[in-house]
Each structure stands twice: as C-alpha cells, then as structure tokens.
Scaffold this motif. Structure first.
Motif: not given
Ligand code: MG
Ligand code: ADP
Length: 368
Positions: A114-116, A224-226, A256-258
């Motif tokens: 997702k974040s990538y 490390t993922s939120s 939005v990064d869920l």
């Molecule tokens: Mg992420």
C-alpha cells in the motif's frame, strides 16, 4: 450530474524475504484487466477470476538502476511507479484542475505494498509525491494574470478511532474532534492544521514531518508498518478574476493509506495490540459495510441505509464513497501462496468497491 463508478486497480508486488525464505509460490496471474488467483490447497481447481480497471503486474521483470529505482527490463510487463502514476495520478491531477474532488485509497494486508504505491520509498516515489510534484509543475506554466492558485496541505492519522494531527506537536489526549457541518452535512476534523504550501519541496518537507510523527507499532507481520490509517489532504484552489469579481474553483484531494486489512488474530497480537486490531478492524469493517451498502444501492436495491457514522474513517471518507468525488481504490496484493486467504479477501473487497457510483460535480463558486 453524471454518475461515475469508483475506479479500481490491483497491484501485485515482488516476493519479500520472508516469502523467499519459505519458498513461497506465486498464486496470482494477470492478463490484461483480469486478475486470477489459484488456491494452493486445490491445485486442480480453476482459478478465481476478477476484472478491474487496471491490473498491475509488479511481481517480476524489473531491475534496479544505479540510483535505486525499479524499472522494467526490456520486454517485461513490470508496472513501475511511473506507469501507475500515469494511469491513476494523472487523472487525479486533471480532475483537480477541473475543480472536482478526488480521492484515492490503498487497501490490503500489512506488507502488501500500500505505502509503496501511495507514498513510495526513496527514489521510488509513489502516487502522492509525483502528483504533488506535477501539480506545482503544471501551476508554474500558468501565464494567465487573472488566475492565481492556493494550495493547503494537511496530514492526519486515525489510530484506535482517534484522530491525530501529524503536522501538530501537541495533540489533545483522546484525539481531535470530528464534527459535522450543519449546513453541508460533511464531517470535518476540528482544529486540524491546514498549512499553505508554495512549492513541491515544501510539501516534501511536510510529508516528511508527518511521516516522522506517525504512530508506529510493530506486529509479527511487519516490524515497521504503521497500524494506523494515514490521510493526506490537499485543497487546491484556483481563483479567477472575472468582469464582476472573482470565482473560485476548489478541489479537495484525499489520499489515504489504510492500515493493514488482516484480522487481528493472524498477526499474533495480544493486549494493547489486540485492542488496536479491533479498532482498526472497526474502521475497516465499517468501510466494508459502507461499500456493501453502496454496491446494493447501485444495483437498484431500495431503502438501504449507508452507515457512514459507524467509524471515523467512513465519516471522513463520506464524499469519497458515493458522494461528490472521483474516487480510485488501489488494492495491494501479496503474490505468495502463504497469504492466499488474505489476498482473496482483498480481491473480493476490491470487487465490491467497483460497484460504487459517485456523483462528482465541479466546485466553482463566486467569491464575495
Ligand atoms: Mg504501509
Ligand atoms: P504496506 O504499506 O502495505 O504495509 P509496503 O508498501 O511497505 O506495504 O511494502 C512492503 C515491502 O514490499 C516494502 O519493502 C516495499 O518496498 C516492497 N514493495 C511493495 N510493493 C512493491 C512494488 N510494487 N515493487 C517493488 N517493491 C514493492
């Protein structure tokens, strides 16, 4: 007012080290807009097939350039960050210039990418940074003396059903209040910082600041993922002088990064972590219920109540889902057999989101 369906993209990432160590097999295939998933426990079964607006193969076929960015090797079908931006981010940008609200959200289990896709890492910039960069580049080509621009940036996270301002040093205990505008009906975060930004590098600094102050807690899935939902909002205003005053075209972009969509129990979480999992799932299951209700509505079902009020996330995403916004969902997929159940549930979630119809209008009003 034209109805327009939410656009849905899926993207499958390379194997991670854990998957390589466990000699994972790839269970995803893509062919044009089709994505297929094979059940590793039933090798003779036909794959389940899904069709999306975009199916991005980012599993193999890339090489790292000396500066560290991933680019396709010749002849491969690897979808790089630029390809994803060209399809999805460029559309967001064009719509913003026309005065439409836009939303983009990334869904998927922790570690699925997702974040990538949304933010990116290092030189592999994702949709938000490239979109912001291109926004300022396009603004700088304006030579109409009667037109000026204003850009406001804000960044928040929803963690345990509480809103934290990621650009603020002193967040109240219990989080910021979410209120409803009595006239417009929209929900907003009371007291959230909206900082004016005049260049891409200012946005970059703010993103950096916001990312630093995120709540990061580790789980077994990804150290490390939120575990929070991160929402970046850019308000883009174009103020145009006319013969009898000024008009303002305004676009709100929600990116939005869920948080990870996996169930709390599969991450080995206990205690506080489990509580977080429950709350994360509260927001995500509320999102799922809103998506289902909207899908039912668009299929002609009557008397459907859309439960926007059930979570902070769905309150803040109300416009993005069934409202005044052009919306894109990107579902991130692990390629590995060991994640089959979660990946299948992500594909089903994405499949339902396709059915949502939005009613975007150009936001243009005279200024008094
Ligand atoms: Mg992420
Ligand atoms: P999430 O945000 O869903 O938890 P990340 O975006 O942090 O997952 O991705 C997990 C790891 O996989 C990161 O190391 C990231 O660099 C890598 N990754 C994810 N998607 C891709 C992709 N499309 N191409 C290359 N690497 C990727």
């Amino acid at each position: 007012m034209a109805l327009e369906a939410v656009k849905v993209a899926v993207r499958v990432r390379p194997f991670n080290q854990r998957e390589i160590d466990r000699q994972a097999k790839c269970v995803i295939k893509m062919d044009g807009q089709m994505t297929m998933i094979y059940n590793p426990d039933a090798p003779n079964e036909d794959p389940k097939k899904f069709s999306f607006d975009y199916s991005y193969w980012s599993h193999d076929g890339f090489r790292m350039t000396p500066d560290g960015s991933a680019e396709p090797v010749r002849g491969s079908t690897y979808a790089c960050q630029r390809t994803v931006f060209d399809d999805l981010g460029q559309g967001v940008l064009n719509n913003a210039f026309e005065g439409y609200n836009c939303s983009l959200f990334a869904y998927g289990q922790t570690g699925s990418g997702k974040s990538y896709s949304v933010v990116g890492y290092g030189v592999n910039r994702g949709i938000i940074p490239i979109t912001c960069d291109e926004l300022f580049k396009t603004m700088s080509t304006n030579n109409d003396p009667n037109k000026r621009y204003e850009v406001l940036f804000s960044m928040l996270e929803i963690y345990n059903e509480q809103v934290r301002d990621l650009l603020s040093k002193d967040n109240p205990k219990g989080g910021l209040n979410v209120r409803q505008n009595p006239k417009l009906g929209m929900f907003y975060v009371e007291g959230l910082k909206k900082v004016p930004v005049g260049s891409y590098s200012e946005i970059e600094k703010r993103m950096e600041q916001g990312t630093q102050s995120r709540t990061v807690a580790s789980t077994n899935m990804n150290a490390t993922s939120s575990r929070a939902h991160t929402v970046v909002t850019i308000v883009f205003d174009q103020i145009i002088k006319t013969n009898n005053g000024e008009t303002k075209k305004s676009s709100t972009m929600n990116l939005v990064d869920l948080a990870g969509s996996e169930r709390a129990d599969s991450t080995g979480a206990t205690g506080d972590r489990l509580k977080e999992g429950a709350n994360i799932n509260k927001s995500l299951s509320a999102l799922g219920n809103v998506i289902s209700a909207l899908a039912d509505l668009s299929m002609g079902k009557k008397k459907v109540m859309v439960p926007y009020r059930d979570s902070i996330l769905t309150k803040l995403l109300q416009n993005a889902l069934g409202g005044n916004s052009k919306t894109i969902m990107i579902a991130a997929l692990s390629p590995a057999d060991i994640n089959y159940d979660e990946t299948l549930s992500t594909l089903r979630y994405a499949d339902r989101a396709k059915k949502i119809q939005n009613k975007a209008v150009i936001n243009e009003n005279p200024l008094d």
